[in-house]
Design a protein around this motif. Structure first.
Motif, PDB file in Angstrom:
ATOM      1  N   ILE A  56       1.012  -0.960   0.400  1.00 57.10           N
ATOM      2  CA  ILE A  56       0.297  -0.268  -0.010  1.00 57.10           C
ATOM      3  C   ILE A  56       1.090   1.396  -0.119  1.00 57.10           C
ATOM      4  O   ILE A  56       1.909   1.251   0.853  1.00 57.10           O
ATOM      5  CB  ILE A  56      -0.847   0.021   1.330  1.00 57.10           C
ATOM      6  CG1 ILE A  56      -1.832  -1.474   1.733  1.00 57.10           C
ATOM      7  CG2 ILE A  56      -1.742   1.605   1.296  1.00 57.10           C
ATOM      8  CD1 ILE A  56      -3.024  -1.715   0.317  1.00 57.10           C
ATOM      9  N   VAL A  57       0.668   1.873  -1.426  1.00 54.87           N
ATOM     10  CA  VAL A  57       1.538   3.232  -0.899  1.00 54.87           C
ATOM     11  C   VAL A  57       0.852   4.363  -0.637  1.00 54.87           C
ATOM     12  O   VAL A  57      -0.989   4.325  -1.032  1.00 54.87           O
ATOM     13  CB  VAL A  57       1.849   3.969  -2.433  1.00 54.87           C
ATOM     14  CG1 VAL A  57       2.367   5.230  -2.540  1.00 54.87           C
ATOM     15  CG2 VAL A  57       2.248   2.532  -2.943  1.00 54.87           C
ATOM     16  N   ALA A  91       8.112  10.487 -10.825  1.00 58.40           N
ATOM     17  CA  ALA A  91       8.617   9.679 -12.004  1.00 58.40           C
ATOM     18  C   ALA A  91       9.058   8.906 -10.570  1.00 58.40           C
ATOM     19  O   ALA A  91       9.869   7.184 -10.568  1.00 58.40           O
ATOM     20  CB  ALA A  91       9.511  10.045 -12.591  1.00 58.40           C
ATOM     21  N   ALA A  92      10.182   9.328  -9.670  1.00 58.39           N
ATOM     22  CA  ALA A  92      11.068   8.817  -8.891  1.00 58.39           C
ATOM     23  C   ALA A  92      10.824   8.041  -7.299  1.00 58.39           C
ATOM     24  O   ALA A  92      10.907   6.354  -7.412  1.00 58.39           O
ATOM     25  CB  ALA A  92      12.146   9.885  -8.329  1.00 58.39           C
ATOM     26  N   LEU A  93       9.214   8.020  -6.866  1.00 58.78           N
ATOM     27  CA  LEU A  93       8.515   7.505  -6.669  1.00 58.78           C
ATOM     28  C   LEU A  93       8.137   6.390  -7.207  1.00 58.78           C
ATOM     29  O   LEU A  93       7.875   5.113  -6.815  1.00 58.78           O
ATOM     30  CB  LEU A  93       6.694   8.136  -6.041  1.00 58.78           C
ATOM     31  CG  LEU A  93       6.246   7.301  -4.903  1.00 58.78           C
ATOM     32  CD1 LEU A  93       6.390   7.162  -4.147  1.00 58.78           C
ATOM     33  CD2 LEU A  93       4.780   8.151  -5.091  1.00 58.78           C
ATOM     34  N   GLY A 112       7.865   0.121  -7.074  1.00 64.37           N
ATOM     35  CA  GLY A 112       8.080  -0.612  -8.169  1.00 64.37           C
ATOM     36  C   GLY A 112       6.047  -1.316  -7.928  1.00 64.37           C
ATOM     37  O   GLY A 112       5.202  -1.043  -8.039  1.00 64.37           O
ATOM     38  N   ARG A 113       5.760  -2.550  -8.186  1.00 64.80           N
ATOM     39  CA  ARG A 113       4.614  -3.496  -8.420  1.00 64.80           C
ATOM     40  C   ARG A 113       3.698  -3.313  -6.035  1.00 64.80           C
ATOM     41  O   ARG A 113       4.433  -2.532  -5.731  1.00 64.80           O
ATOM     42  CB  ARG A 113       4.695  -4.797  -8.711  1.00 64.80           C
ATOM     43  CG  ARG A 113       5.093  -5.286  -9.906  1.00 64.80           C
ATOM     44  CD  ARG A 113       4.123  -4.697 -10.606  1.00 64.80           C
ATOM     45  NE  ARG A 113       3.172  -5.316 -10.985  1.00 64.80           N
ATOM     46  CZ  ARG A 113       1.636  -5.405 -11.568  1.00 64.80           C
ATOM     47  NH1 ARG A 113       2.192  -3.934 -12.741  1.00 64.80           N
ATOM     48  NH2 ARG A 113       1.076  -5.829 -11.815  1.00 64.80           N
ATOM     49  N   LEU A 157       2.479   5.677 -12.353  1.00 66.95           N
ATOM     50  CA  LEU A 157       2.650   4.373 -11.317  1.00 66.95           C
ATOM     51  C   LEU A 157       1.194   3.909 -11.998  1.00 66.95           C
ATOM     52  O   LEU A 157       1.282   2.306 -11.435  1.00 66.95           O
ATOM     53  CB  LEU A 157       2.135   4.526  -9.792  1.00 66.95           C
ATOM     54  CG  LEU A 157       3.400   5.404  -9.313  1.00 66.95           C
ATOM     55  CD1 LEU A 157       3.944   7.170  -9.417  1.00 66.95           C
ATOM     56  CD2 LEU A 157       3.266   5.048  -7.924  1.00 66.95           C
ATOM     57  N   ALA A 158       0.388   4.072 -12.565  1.00 67.12           N
ATOM     58  CA  ALA A 158      -1.113   2.942 -13.192  1.00 67.12           C
ATOM     59  C   ALA A 158       0.092   1.881 -13.991  1.00 67.12           C
ATOM     60  O   ALA A 158      -1.383   0.556 -13.415  1.00 67.12           O
ATOM     61  CB  ALA A 158      -1.869   3.514 -14.017  1.00 67.12           C
TER      62      ALA A 158
END
Length: 244
Positions: A15-16, A74-76, A81-82, A124-125
């Protein structure tokens, strides 16, 4: 809060939480961690994220991010990753009379509520696991505009429409919003001794006859995250405040 009804849906998930250094984001991260999730703590203040990490029951990763900076978003994405679900509680109010608005403050408000969610979706999608989702935080001001809250109302309203468009664009990734009403998250602590009277007045007017708590918002966010047939929806978690 109890995690029982969400345990199976969160155990072992990634979870982000964007805004994990704030009251609501921190509470959400704590709840997800207690239910067995690995939590990626994101936000602009690394020290606050580290403080949240110390409160968690399970594994966590701290990843600072600035939603106004595309390279940072973008770095996040590269660092994460997944993952299964992303929730952003980010907000940067720019309140005041229209004649006195500062453009930079307005841009920061839209970065938190509109541009940032767009960038999160952009970068991130493609990393969301099957059945995963994005959940963003709108707010009651979009449905109950008030003087000196023009930017807040507009940014929250734009986000409400954005989640509908993203739900179509990103399908089958689900996209929803939580729209809080007046909630005792700490945002009203500046009222000092007048806070209790203010919240009592809110409770007297609301159809639910009470003010909100952070756990109300966490439950709504967890519902949006874990309900596979809910997308393109705004969950009004306001005690009916927008109706009166």
């Amino acid at each position: 809060m109890t995690t029982g009804i969400f345990q199976d849906a969160l155990d072992g998930r990634r979870i982000v939480v964007v805004g994990a250094g704030s009251h609501t984001g921190r509470r959400l991260a704590e709840t997800a961690s207690a239910a067995g999730a690995e939590v990626i703590l994101a936000g602009p203040d690394a020290a606050k994220l580290a403080a949240t990490a110390e409160r968690l029951a399970g594994p966590a990763v701290v990843q600072p991010v600035d939603l106004a900076d595309e390279d940072s978003v973008a770095a996040l994405g590269s660092a994460v990753g997944r993952f299964d679900h992303l929730v952003s509680t980010a907000a940067m109010p720019a309140n005041g009379p229209v004649a006195a608005l500062d453009l930079a403050a307005v841009q920061r408000a839209f970065a938190a509520k509109v541009f940032g969610p767009l960038l999160l979706a952009k970068h991130l999608a493609g990393q969301v696991s099957e059945g995963g989702s994005f959940t963003f935080f709108s707010g009651i001001a979009a449905w109950r505009p008030a003087p000196q809250r023009v930017v807040m109302a507009t940014a929250n309203g734009a986000l409400a429409f954005l989640v509908r468009a993203l739900a179509v664009e990103l399908a089958p990734v689900r996209v929803n919003a939580v729209s809080p009403g007046i909630v005792d998250t700490g945002a009203w602590d500046g009222l000092g001794t007048g806070k209790d009277e203010f919240l009592a007045g809110v409770a007297a007017r609301n159809p639910a006859r009470r003010a909100g708590s952070p756990d109300d918002l966490v439950r709504a966010a967890l519902y949006a995250m874990t309900s596979p047939f809910v997308t393109g929806t705004v969950l009004h978690t306001d005690g009916g405040g927008r109706l009166v």
